[in-house]
Scaffold this motif. Sequence first.
Motif, short mmCIF file in Angstrom:
data_model
loop_
_atom_site.label_atom_id
_atom_site.label_comp_id
_atom_site.label_asym_id
_atom_site.label_seq_id
_atom_site.Cartn_x
_atom_site.Cartn_y
_atom_site.Cartn_z
N SER A 38 4.37 -0.48 1.89
CA SER A 38 2.99 -0.81 1.54
C SER A 38 2.41 -2.00 2.30
CB SER A 38 2.83 -1.05 0.03
OG SER A 38 3.17 0.13 -0.65
N ARG A 43 1.56 1.09 5.90
CA ARG A 43 0.88 2.13 5.12
C ARG A 43 -0.05 2.95 6.00
NH1 ARG A 43 -2.39 -2.29 2.12
NH2 ARG A 43 -4.32 -2.29 3.32
N THR A 100 2.20 0.91 -9.07
CA THR A 100 2.04 -0.51 -8.77
C THR A 100 0.73 -0.79 -8.03
OG1 THR A 100 3.38 -0.18 -6.79
CG2 THR A 100 4.50 -1.02 -8.76
N ILE A 101 -0.09 0.24 -7.85
CA ILE A 101 -1.40 0.06 -7.22
C ILE A 101 -2.47 0.62 -8.15
CG2 ILE A 101 -0.53 0.08 -4.85
CD1 ILE A 101 -1.45 3.03 -4.64
N ASN A 102 -3.66 0.05 -8.05
CA ASN A 102 -4.79 0.56 -8.85
C ASN A 102 -5.45 1.75 -8.17
OD1 ASN A 102 -4.50 -1.38 -10.85
ND2 ASN A 102 -5.67 -2.87 -9.66
N ALA A 105 -5.36 2.48 -0.85
CA ALA A 105 -6.15 1.66 0.07
C ALA A 105 -7.05 2.53 0.94
CB ALA A 105 -5.22 0.81 0.93
N THR A 117 -1.55 7.59 -8.50
CA THR A 117 -1.22 6.27 -9.06
C THR A 117 -0.63 6.38 -10.47
OG1 THR A 117 -3.48 6.00 -9.86
CG2 THR A 117 -2.97 5.08 -7.68
#
Length: 180
Positions: A38, A43, A100-102, A105, A117
């Motif tokens: 990440s 990424r 672990t990401i909202n 990207a 997610t």
Amino acid sequence: RQRQMCIRDRAKSVALAKSIVGEEAVQQRSFILAHGSSTPQNRVTESLIYDRVAKSFDIHNWPVAAPKAFVGHTIGPASGDQVAMALGVFAHNIMPGITTINKVADDVYNERLNIATEHWYCDNMDIAFINSKGFGGNNATATLLSPAVTLAMMEKRHGSEAIVSYHACLLYTSDAADEE
């Protein structure tokens, strides 16, 4: 040049799986276990590679999971972490989301990828593509066939009697383990 080598490596693994289990299995019942560190550079390049391979094999909505989201970067055993996660997906039909990401990207290439997610239930999967990136740019992809596919291949080669015998031995072993 490095990116082209990575694309070729990933494409060779997908082509191998296609030659063994067929195009439909690759397109509809396979998933990627990404290196998934990440970092901004990783990424972008990793997602670009997967997206291009998906396009080459006409794969849409290719599930991507990343064990590092849960266990961090375990360096040496990272590929073992990926195998363990793949076996869990094969056994339970739950595709791990990258929790672990909202959100994914904006610079991630995901036209043909399914980077969730949240965890989600998936159909039976036949193939996991396990990826690692080594120090110095050494990259590798392993094609891991599900236990169901592997047993079907063994039955085709050795006959149904051998598989019945295998299951009897497995039951005996499981019972003995339960007694311990």
